[in-house]
Design a protein around this motif. Structure first.
Motif, short mmCIF file in Angstrom:
data_model
loop_
_atom_site.label_atom_id
_atom_site.label_comp_id
_atom_site.label_asym_id
_atom_site.label_seq_id
_atom_site.Cartn_x
_atom_site.Cartn_y
_atom_site.Cartn_z
N SER A 115 0.95 -1.24 -0.12
CA SER A 115 -0.06 -0.02 -0.11
C SER A 115 0.81 1.20 -0.06
O SER A 115 0.53 2.39 -0.76
CB SER A 115 -0.79 -0.08 1.39
OG SER A 115 -1.76 -1.03 1.27
N ALA A 116 2.06 0.96 0.59
CA ALA A 116 2.79 2.61 0.93
C ALA A 116 3.42 2.57 -0.43
O ALA A 116 3.69 3.78 -0.90
CB ALA A 116 4.10 2.04 1.88
N ASN A 117 3.80 1.44 -1.17
CA ASN A 117 4.33 1.83 -2.63
C ASN A 117 3.29 2.40 -3.55
O ASN A 117 3.61 3.32 -4.60
CB ASN A 117 4.83 0.60 -3.18
CG ASN A 117 6.04 0.29 -2.38
OD1 ASN A 117 6.90 0.77 -1.98
ND2 ASN A 117 6.47 -1.30 -2.51
N ILE A 118 2.01 1.93 -3.62
CA ILE A 118 0.88 2.36 -4.17
C ILE A 118 0.61 4.02 -4.26
O ILE A 118 0.78 4.65 -4.90
CB ILE A 118 -0.45 1.66 -4.15
CG1 ILE A 118 -0.33 0.13 -4.53
CG2 ILE A 118 -1.62 2.30 -4.72
CD1 ILE A 118 -1.31 -0.57 -4.28
N LEU A 119 0.72 4.36 -2.88
CA LEU A 119 0.49 5.65 -2.61
C LEU A 119 1.68 6.45 -2.89
O LEU A 119 1.61 7.90 -3.09
CB LEU A 119 0.28 5.80 -0.68
CG LEU A 119 -0.90 5.02 -0.32
CD1 LEU A 119 -0.88 5.24 1.29
CD2 LEU A 119 -2.21 5.67 -0.76
N ALA A 120 2.83 5.86 -2.79
CA ALA A 120 4.15 6.65 -3.15
C ALA A 120 3.98 7.25 -4.58
O ALA A 120 4.44 8.06 -5.03
CB ALA A 120 5.36 5.96 -2.96
N GLU A 121 3.22 6.28 -5.67
CA GLU A 121 3.19 6.87 -7.08
C GLU A 121 2.41 8.10 -7.10
O GLU A 121 2.74 8.92 -7.86
CB GLU A 121 2.55 5.74 -7.89
CG GLU A 121 3.31 4.35 -7.92
CD GLU A 121 2.36 3.32 -8.51
OE1 GLU A 121 1.71 3.77 -9.48
OE2 GLU A 121 2.42 2.16 -8.24
N THR A 122 1.25 8.06 -6.34
CA THR A 122 0.47 9.33 -6.09
C THR A 122 1.36 10.62 -5.80
O THR A 122 1.18 11.59 -6.27
CB THR A 122 -0.90 9.09 -5.44
OG1 THR A 122 -1.38 8.23 -5.85
CG2 THR A 122 -1.68 10.40 -5.20
N LEU A 123 2.12 10.22 -4.57
CA LEU A 123 2.88 11.32 -3.80
C LEU A 123 3.95 11.80 -5.03
O LEU A 123 3.87 12.98 -5.14
CB LEU A 123 3.50 11.04 -2.73
CG LEU A 123 4.35 12.01 -2.20
CD1 LEU A 123 3.63 13.12 -1.57
CD2 LEU A 123 5.18 11.35 -0.60
N ALA A 124 4.38 11.04 -5.85
CA ALA A 124 5.36 11.69 -6.78
C ALA A 124 4.62 12.39 -7.80
O ALA A 124 5.21 13.45 -8.25
CB ALA A 124 6.12 10.39 -7.38
N GLU A 125 3.43 12.06 -8.17
CA GLU A 125 2.41 12.81 -9.10
C GLU A 125 2.46 14.06 -8.52
O GLU A 125 2.23 15.22 -9.26
CB GLU A 125 1.57 12.01 -9.38
CG GLU A 125 1.72 10.78 -10.40
CD GLU A 125 0.47 10.00 -10.77
OE1 GLU A 125 0.68 9.30 -11.50
OE2 GLU A 125 -0.84 10.64 -10.23
N GLU A 126 2.02 14.18 -7.37
CA GLU A 126 1.56 15.44 -6.76
C GLU A 126 2.67 16.25 -6.43
O GLU A 126 2.60 17.55 -6.86
CB GLU A 126 1.10 15.24 -5.38
CG GLU A 126 -0.31 14.18 -5.07
CD GLU A 126 -1.43 14.55 -5.79
OE1 GLU A 126 -1.46 15.35 -6.56
OE2 GLU A 126 -2.59 13.89 -5.58
#
Lengths: 147, 147
Positions: A115-126
Motif C-alpha cells: 500500500s505504501a508503494n501504491i501511495l508513493a506513486e500518487t505522492l510523486a505525481e502530486e
C-alpha cells in the motif's frame, strides 16, 4: 484523502474552464486524468486492506477549495486569474503532499509495504504537478499577471 | 496568511497541551514563538508596502485546523495522538509553504524584493519545522504509535 480526491475531481473542471493560458489549461486537464487514477489507487489500497472504501468529510479540502473559489471570483483580469488559479492549485497539491506523506509513513510503519508503494506513486505525481505549476508561474504566468 | 498565522497562534496552545512526547511538545512551543515572530514579519511587510495590516478570513486554514481538532478528538491512545498531532501540524506547515511560496514569487515579480526576502525567512522556518516533524515521526513517534 479519498473524500479529498473526489472533491478535487469535482472542482477541477471549473478550474480548467477558468484558465486562459493554454499550458495551464492543459496541465489542469492532465491533472484531472491523474486524479481519476489516484482515486483508483485508493480503491486498490482499500481492497488490499480488506476495508470498504468510504469517504469521510474533510473540512480542510473543503476550506482550501472554498478559498480557491472565493479568490477566483474576485479576479476579472484573465492573466491575474491564471496566477490566482496556480496559487489555489498549489495549496491543493501541498495539502495532498502532506497527507500522502503521512499515510505512506504510517503504512510503512504498520508493515503495509504494498500500500505504501501504491501511495508513493500518487505522492510523486502530486510533487511533480506542484513543481510544474511553480515552473509555469515563474516562467510566464506571474510575468503576464504583473503587466 | 496574516489571518492564518493568527489562527495558528490560537490553535498551537491546545496542540502543546495535547502532545505527550517531550521533543514534540518542545517543538510546538518553539514553533509558537516562531509564529509570533512570523506575524511581526507580516506587519513589517504591510508597513513597507504602506498598507494597513488586516486579517481576511481564510476558510482553508479554518478547515485544516477544524480537521486537526476533529482527528485529535477521536484519539485516546497518547502515542497515536502524538502521531495524529504531527500529521495535523504538517498539513498546516504545507499550507503555509504553499502560500509563502506564492507570495514570495509574486513579491519578486512586482519588484518588492525587500518584502520577498522577509517572507523567505518565514518560508525557510516553515520548511525546517516540517522537516523536523518528519524526522520526529519517522525516528520515534510513528513507532510508538504502532505498538
Amino acid at each position: 484523502v479519498y473524500y479529498a480526491e473526489k472533491r478535487i475531481l469535482s472542482a477541477l473542471p471549473k478550474m480548467i474552464d477558468k484558465a486562459s493560458e493554454s499550458e495551464l489549461k492543459q496541465g489542469f486537464e492532465t491533472h484531472f486524468r491523474e486524479t481519476e487514477h489516484q482515486v483508483d489507487r485508493l480503491d486498490d489500497v482499500f481492497q488490499k486492506l480488506g476495508v470498504e472504501s468510504k469517504s469521510v468529510s474533510c473540512p480542510a479540502i473543503d476550506g482550501i477549495i472554498e478559498e480557491a473559489e472565493d479568490i477566483a471570483g474576485d479576479v476579472s483580469d484573465k492573466n491575474v486569474l491564471d496566477a490566482a488559479l496556480i496559487a489555489a492549485a498549489q495549496a491543493v497539491e501541498h495539502y495532498e503532499i502532506a497527507r500522502y506523506g503521512t499515510l505512506i509513513a504510517w503504512a510503512k510503519q504498520l508493515g503495509y509495504n504494498d500500500s505504501a508503494n501504491i501511495l508513493a506513486e500518487t505522492l510523486a505525481e502530486e510533487k511533480q504537478t506542484n513543481q510544474k505549476l511553480t515552473n509555469l508561474a515563474e516562467k510566464r504566468i506571474n510575468l503576464q499577471a504583473a503587466e
